[in-house]
Scaffold this active site. Structure first.
Site, mmCIF file in Angstrom:
data_model
loop_
_atom_site.group_PDB
_atom_site.id
_atom_site.type_symbol
_atom_site.label_atom_id
_atom_site.label_comp_id
_atom_site.label_asym_id
_atom_site.label_seq_id
_atom_site.Cartn_x
_atom_site.Cartn_y
_atom_site.Cartn_z
ATOM 1 C CG ASP A 1 23.880 -13.715 17.467
ATOM 2 O OD1 ASP A 1 22.933 -12.929 17.733
ATOM 3 O OD2 ASP A 1 24.042 -14.210 16.347
ATOM 4 C CG HIS B 1 18.875 -9.861 17.419
ATOM 5 N ND1 HIS B 1 18.939 -10.815 18.393
ATOM 6 C CD2 HIS B 1 19.874 -10.132 16.539
ATOM 7 C CE1 HIS B 1 19.931 -11.655 18.101
ATOM 8 N NE2 HIS B 1 20.516 -11.261 16.983
ATOM 9 C CG HIS C 1 22.745 -5.656 17.064
ATOM 10 N ND1 HIS C 1 22.315 -5.501 15.755
ATOM 11 C CD2 HIS C 1 24.082 -5.835 16.994
ATOM 12 C CE1 HIS C 1 23.360 -5.588 14.952
ATOM 13 N NE2 HIS C 1 24.433 -5.803 15.668
ATOM 14 C CG HIS D 1 25.332 -9.587 15.326
ATOM 15 N ND1 HIS D 1 24.271 -8.818 14.892
ATOM 16 C CD2 HIS D 1 24.788 -10.734 15.805
ATOM 17 C CE1 HIS D 1 23.140 -9.482 15.091
ATOM 18 N NE2 HIS D 1 23.422 -10.643 15.646
HETATM 19 ZN ZN LIG Z 1 22.002 -12.229 15.926
#
Ligand SMILES: [Zn+2]
Length: 372
Positions: A173, A256, A259, A273
């Site tokens: 992340d 993101h 993602h 994540h």
């Molecule tokens: Zn994140």
């Protein structure tokens, strides 16, 4: 456009920090009753310390066991528990989804919120937004709040006892933060709080990246040995504070959004994540046509700590064209942060970049003698 920077009111980190939780809250004027939304391992590890620290501070508390997903239903359950206990502050203790739920419930009830991450698996704890999922674990929406948490308290002794894979996910992340931040700044787009970025936010994002490269591998070794070291302290700060401030006050971009697209593929639900964000970052770098030197530095780091660089490593050994199309459409949905890229991003471009990133990751692994 005005420049906007935001952060939690107070950030406290260190070995056995939980013992100071009650005092830290009193120092900010946060009095009980407190509703503690707790993940299972947080409860198991920390209940005795909560008794002591809240007891000493004279803060009444009750514990709500977290239901497992940051969904609208779970947020409602937390709200009714808070009403039942007449809570004046909500404390989230656990992983990212626990904290997201605590923030969402506190915002709805207009109560202060304290976040105690028990893993450094994402940069959510410091932010004023939650990621809401369906009960089935599919990304649903971002929810934005008026303010950041009143207190974020990180106990590195607890993090050192956690699964190494979660620390690595947090690095994934955090790995994307600097690249997404600089894309947003270069494009003069709005950050997550609706303002322009600041030099401060961008500098923190860059420091986040440098800290990962410098301390990531050593911090992972510390967690494998279940010990707290200066490298682990620095890395936890990078995963939690630097990445959190960097992404929120500079902005997100393709990584993101990819993602979020990947969550449309059920096989990726077994992955964290940060693991999907790390893959999303490779896709972003391909999409942006970044030079080989940049890609190689990221691939090298990812391989060093064990972040995924291929589709197979996020559960997609087989990615049929139709599913890829769904992922790409989801990643490019209206309002997605992928549109912060400085060019028009269409689903077919993203689908190609997803396949290209996989080919790149597989070639890298073969070259490095890793199993592709
Ligand atoms: Zn994140």
């Amino acid at each position: 456009m005005l420049s906007v920077f935001c952060s939690p009111t107070r950030y406290t980190q260190g070995k056995n920090a939980t013992a100071s939780l009650g005092g830290e809250m009193l120092g900010l004027g946060l009095r009980g009753p407190a509703l503690v939304v707790a993940g299972r391992s947080a409860s198991r590890l920390l209940s005795p310390t909560w008794q002591t620290t809240f007891g000493e501070a004279g803060v009444e508390h009750a514990v709500h066991p977290f239901g497992g997903e940051c969904s609208l239903a779970e947020i409602e359950r937390v709200k009714s528990a808070a009403r039942q206990h007449q809570a004046r502050v909500i404390v989230g203790a656990g992983g990212g989804k626990v904290l997201d739920t605590a923030r969402a419930a506190a915002a709805d009830l207009d109560l202060p919120v304290v976040n105690c991450p028990t893993v450094a698996s994402s940069d959510a704890p410091c932010s004023a937004l939650s990621v809401i999922y369906t009960e089935g674990g599919v990304f649903q929406e971002y929810r934005f709040y008026r303010k950041n948490p009143d207190l974020v308290l990180v106990d590195t002794q607890v993090i050192a006892q956690g699964p190494p894979r979660l620390l690595v996910a947090g690095m994934g992340d955090a790995l994307a933060t600097w690249f997404e931040a600089r894309t947003c700044v270069a494009g003069h787009v709005r950050n997550m709080r609706g303002g322009a970025s600041t030099r401060s936010a961008l500098a923190l994002a860059e420091l986040c990246y440098r800290t990962l490269l410098g301390d990531g591998a050593d911090a992972l070794r510390a967690v494998r040995a279940r010990v707290v070291t200066p490298a682990l302290e620095r890395l936890v700060e990078a995963n939690t504070l630097l990445s959190g401030l960097g992404f929120e006050s500079s902005g997100l971009a393709a990584a993101h959004a990819v993602h979020n697209g990947l969550t449309a593929a059920p096989a990726t639900h077994a992955y964290f994540h940060g693991e999907k964000v790390a893959y999303g970052l490779l896709v972003q770098l391909v999409l942006e046509g970044q030079p080989r030197s940049v890609l190689e530095q990221v691939l090298h780091f990812a391989a060093e700590v064990g972040l995924p660089v291929t589709l197979a490593e996020i559960g997609l050994t087989d990615l049929p064209a139709e599913l890829l199309q769904q992922v790409a459409s989801r990643a490019t949905a209206q309002g997605e942060t992928i549109h912060n890229e400085p060019f028009e991003v269409r689903p077919d471009l993203v689908a190609d970049a997803i396949r290209a990133a996989d080919a790149l990751g597989r070639a890298w692994k073969t070259r490095e003698g890793l199993t592709a």
